[in-house]
Design a protein around this motif. Structure first.
Motif, PDB file in Angstrom:
ATOM      1  N   TYR A  76       0.845  -1.185   0.000  1.00 14.83           N
ATOM      2  CA  TYR A  76       0.000   0.000   0.000  1.00 14.83           C
ATOM      3  C   TYR A  76       0.885   1.241   0.000  1.00 14.83           C
ATOM      4  O   TYR A  76       1.878   1.302   0.733  1.00 14.83           O
ATOM      5  N   ASP A  77       0.503   2.208  -0.820  1.00 13.17           N
ATOM      6  CA  ASP A  77       1.151   3.516  -0.793  1.00 13.17           C
ATOM      7  C   ASP A  77       0.389   4.337   0.240  1.00 13.17           C
ATOM      8  O   ASP A  77      -0.773   4.680   0.035  1.00 13.17           O
ATOM      9  N   ILE A  78       1.033   4.606   1.366  1.00 11.75           N
ATOM     10  CA  ILE A  78       0.401   5.321   2.475  1.00 11.75           C
ATOM     11  C   ILE A  78       0.946   6.739   2.506  1.00 11.75           C
ATOM     12  O   ILE A  78       2.158   6.944   2.483  1.00 11.75           O
ATOM     13  N   LYS A  79       0.040   7.709   2.552  1.00 12.48           N
ATOM     14  CA  LYS A  79       0.439   9.120   2.586  1.00 12.48           C
ATOM     15  C   LYS A  79      -0.330   9.850   3.679  1.00 12.48           C
ATOM     16  O   LYS A  79      -1.518   9.605   3.880  1.00 12.48           O
ATOM     17  N   VAL A  80       0.361  10.725   4.379  1.00 15.75           N
ATOM     18  CA  VAL A  80      -0.250  11.606   5.367  1.00 15.75           C
ATOM     19  C   VAL A  80       0.164  13.016   4.983  1.00 15.75           C
ATOM     20  O   VAL A  80       1.358  13.318   4.882  1.00 15.75           O
ATOM     21  N   SER A  81      -0.831  13.892   4.756  1.00 15.73           N
ATOM     22  CA  SER A  81      -0.527  15.262   4.338  1.00 15.73           C
ATOM     23  C   SER A  81      -0.025  16.092   5.514  1.00 15.73           C
ATOM     24  O   SER A  81      -0.240  15.750   6.678  1.00 15.73           O
ATOM     25  N   ASP A  82       0.630  17.169   5.193  1.00 16.45           N
ATOM     26  CA  ASP A  82       1.034  18.197   6.161  1.00 16.45           C
ATOM     27  C   ASP A  82       2.085  17.737   7.168  1.00 16.45           C
ATOM     28  O   ASP A  82       2.262  18.375   8.207  1.00 16.45           O
ATOM     29  N   VAL A  83       2.792  16.617   6.888  1.00 16.55           N
ATOM     30  CA  VAL A  83       3.856  16.178   7.793  1.00 16.55           C
ATOM     31  C   VAL A  83       5.019  17.162   7.666  1.00 16.55           C
ATOM     32  O   VAL A  83       5.430  17.533   6.569  1.00 16.55           O
ATOM     33  N   ILE A  84       5.542  17.585   8.802  1.00 14.29           N
ATOM     34  CA  ILE A  84       6.638  18.543   8.846  1.00 14.29           C
ATOM     35  C   ILE A  84       7.899  17.905   8.269  1.00 14.29           C
ATOM     36  O   ILE A  84       8.210  16.743   8.570  1.00 14.29           O
ATOM     37  N   ALA A  85       8.649  18.646   7.442  1.00 14.51           N
ATOM     38  CA  ALA A  85       9.917  18.160   6.905  1.00 14.51           C
ATOM     39  C   ALA A  85      10.841  17.813   8.070  1.00 14.51           C
ATOM     40  O   ALA A  85      10.967  18.571   9.031  1.00 14.51           O
ATOM     41  N   GLY A  86      11.471  16.656   8.001  1.00 10.71           N
ATOM     42  CA  GLY A  86      12.358  16.222   9.067  1.00 10.71           C
ATOM     43  C   GLY A  86      11.633  15.755  10.318  1.00 10.71           C
ATOM     44  O   GLY A  86      12.237  15.658  11.387  1.00 10.71           O
ATOM     45  N   ASN A  87      10.363  15.427  10.193  1.00 15.38           N
ATOM     46  CA  ASN A  87       9.561  14.972  11.330  1.00 15.38           C
ATOM     47  C   ASN A  87      10.246  13.815  12.060  1.00 15.38           C
ATOM     48  O   ASN A  87      10.721  12.871  11.444  1.00 15.38           O
ATOM     49  N   GLU A  88      10.315  13.906  13.388  1.00 17.55           N
ATOM     50  CA  GLU A  88      10.895  12.842  14.210  1.00 17.55           C
ATOM     51  C   GLU A  88       9.872  12.228  15.164  1.00 17.55           C
ATOM     52  O   GLU A  88      10.228  11.415  16.019  1.00 17.55           O
ATOM     53  N   ASN A  89       8.600  12.604  15.021  1.00 18.75           N
ATOM     54  CA  ASN A  89       7.527  12.089  15.875  1.00 18.75           C
ATOM     55  C   ASN A  89       6.791  10.973  15.142  1.00 18.75           C
ATOM     56  O   ASN A  89       6.208  11.193  14.086  1.00 18.75           O
ATOM     57  N   ALA A  90       6.815   9.774  15.720  1.00 15.05           N
ATOM     58  CA  ALA A  90       6.211   8.617  15.062  1.00 15.05           C
ATOM     59  C   ALA A  90       4.709   8.792  14.872  1.00 15.05           C
ATOM     60  O   ALA A  90       3.994   9.198  15.787  1.00 15.05           O
ATOM     61  N   ILE A  91       4.268   8.481  13.672  1.00 12.66           N
ATOM     62  CA  ILE A  91       2.850   8.461  13.326  1.00 12.66           C
ATOM     63  C   ILE A  91       2.460   6.991  13.258  1.00 12.66           C
ATOM     64  O   ILE A  91       3.171   6.174  12.685  1.00 12.66           O
ATOM     65  N   GLU A  92       1.332   6.652  13.869  1.00 14.15           N
ATOM     66  CA  GLU A  92       0.893   5.260  13.965  1.00 14.15           C
ATOM     67  C   GLU A  92      -0.241   4.996  12.979  1.00 14.15           C
ATOM     68  O   GLU A  92      -1.247   5.695  12.991  1.00 14.15           O
ATOM     69  N   VAL A  93      -0.059   3.983  12.139  1.00 13.35           N
ATOM     70  CA  VAL A  93      -1.068   3.605  11.150  1.00 13.35           C
ATOM     71  C   VAL A  93      -1.412   2.134  11.354  1.00 13.35           C
ATOM     72  O   VAL A  93      -0.524   1.285  11.389  1.00 13.35           O
ATOM     73  N   SER A  94      -2.715   1.837  11.496  1.00 17.33           N
ATOM     74  CA  SER A  94      -3.188   0.451  11.628  1.00 17.33           C
ATOM     75  C   SER A  94      -4.110   0.139  10.463  1.00 17.33           C
ATOM     76  O   SER A  94      -5.023   0.909  10.176  1.00 17.33           O
ATOM     77  N   LEU A  95      -3.861  -0.993   9.777  1.00 20.75           N
ATOM     78  CA  LEU A  95      -4.745  -1.394   8.693  1.00 20.75           C
ATOM     79  C   LEU A  95      -4.852  -2.909   8.622  1.00 20.75           C
ATOM     80  O   LEU A  95      -3.974  -3.633   9.062  1.00 20.75           O
ATOM     81  N   PHE A  96      -5.956  -3.361   8.064  1.00 17.82           N
ATOM     82  CA  PHE A  96      -6.289  -4.778   7.963  1.00 17.82           C
ATOM     83  C   PHE A  96      -5.543  -5.410   6.804  1.00 17.82           C
ATOM     84  O   PHE A  96      -5.613  -4.914   5.678  1.00 17.82           O
ATOM     85  N   ILE A  97      -4.818  -6.529   7.076  1.00 21.00           N
ATOM     86  CA  ILE A  97      -4.179  -7.271   5.984  1.00 21.00           C
ATOM     87  C   ILE A  97      -4.674  -8.719   5.924  1.00 21.00           C
ATOM     88  O   ILE A  97      -4.387  -9.412   4.962  1.00 21.00           O
ATOM     89  N   GLY A  98      -5.393  -9.179   6.940  1.00 20.77           N
ATOM     90  CA  GLY A  98      -5.928 -10.539   6.960  1.00 20.77           C
ATOM     91  C   GLY A  98      -5.665 -11.214   8.296  1.00 20.77           C
ATOM     92  O   GLY A  98      -4.603 -11.024   8.888  1.00 20.77           O
ATOM     93  N   LYS A  99      -6.622 -11.999   8.751  1.00 20.73           N
ATOM     94  CA  LYS A  99      -6.503 -12.692  10.037  1.00 20.73           C
ATOM     95  C   LYS A  99      -5.709 -13.988   9.893  1.00 20.73           C
ATOM     96  O   LYS A  99      -5.702 -14.600   8.825  1.00 20.73           O
ATOM     97  N   ASN A 100      -5.086 -14.398  10.990  1.00 18.53           N
ATOM     98  CA  ASN A 100      -4.386 -15.677  11.115  1.00 18.53           C
ATOM     99  C   ASN A 100      -3.173 -15.826  10.207  1.00 18.53           C
ATOM    100  O   ASN A 100      -2.734 -16.944   9.944  1.00 18.53           O
ATOM    101  N   LEU A 101      -2.621 -14.725   9.712  1.00 14.47           N
ATOM    102  CA  LEU A 101      -1.430 -14.823   8.871  1.00 14.47           C
ATOM    103  C   LEU A 101      -0.227 -15.168   9.735  1.00 14.47           C
ATOM    104  O   LEU A 101      -0.167 -14.853  10.922  1.00 14.47           O
TER     105      LEU A 101
END
Length: 174
Positions: A49-74
């Motif tokens: 997946y190509d994941i994009k978050v707008s307005d992220v500060i250049a050189g950002n050092e604060n972790a952004i958390e992304v959760s998404l479904f890829i399938g159960k029991n993998l």
């Protein structure tokens, strides 16, 4: 159709023009060449997946958390980003919910590799085709994910009496 959850620290973005939150986009895509080679060498399958978050500060050092479904029991889930396997401190996978959570400061294509299950049914991985068919309900579709074998499959009379059961062999043999 799965829910995506994104947690963005205020210090990671600079919102302008009265925006209350950044825009998040998640688009299915192909793994990059380095990721594809590593995944193939490990004998795994993957979704990217190509994941994009707008307005992220250049050189950002604060972790952004992304959760998404890829399938159960993998099994054997590994996350790749920018050609490298991510450190397991930066992602987690929950087999029960099927969600993978990544923590990152930058965005581009993320590839989620996993051991190929025998079959999938409604986003749930199964070790055998028989297990997947045993869990299926009337009208479901079971997808064979790799060439497999077994001692046959027993289906009780009337189990799929109304809408039936579809088994998509997906180019594989059983």
């Amino acid at each position: 159709g799965a829910t995506i959850k994104v947690v963005v620290p205020k210090t990671a973005v600079a919102l302008g023009d009265g925006k209350e939150a950044p825009t998040v986009t998640v688009e299915p895509t192909k793994a990059n060449d380095e990721d594809s080679a590593a995944i193939a060498a490990a004998g795994k399958d993957a979704v990217a997946y190509d994941i994009k978050v707008s307005d992220v500060i250049a050189g950002n050092e604060n972790a952004i958390e992304v959760s998404l479904f890829i399938g159960k029991n993998l099994d054997g889930v590994v996350v790749y980003h920018e050609g490298n396997a991510m450190d397991t401190d930066d992602y987690s996978y929950d087999t029960a919910t099927g969600f993978v959570t990544i923590k990152t400061t930058s965005f581009s294509v993320f590839t989620f590799a996993f051991n190929v299950p025998a079959a999938m049914l409604k986003g749930v991985a199964y070790d055998t085709l028989a297990e997947a068919i045993g869990a299926a309900q009337d009208g479901d579709t079971v997808v064979l994910m790799k060439n497999s074998s077994g001692n046959g499959i027993v289906v009780k009379t009337g189990t799929f009496a109304n809408a039936g059961l579809t088994v998509n062999f997906n180019g594989h043999t059983y």
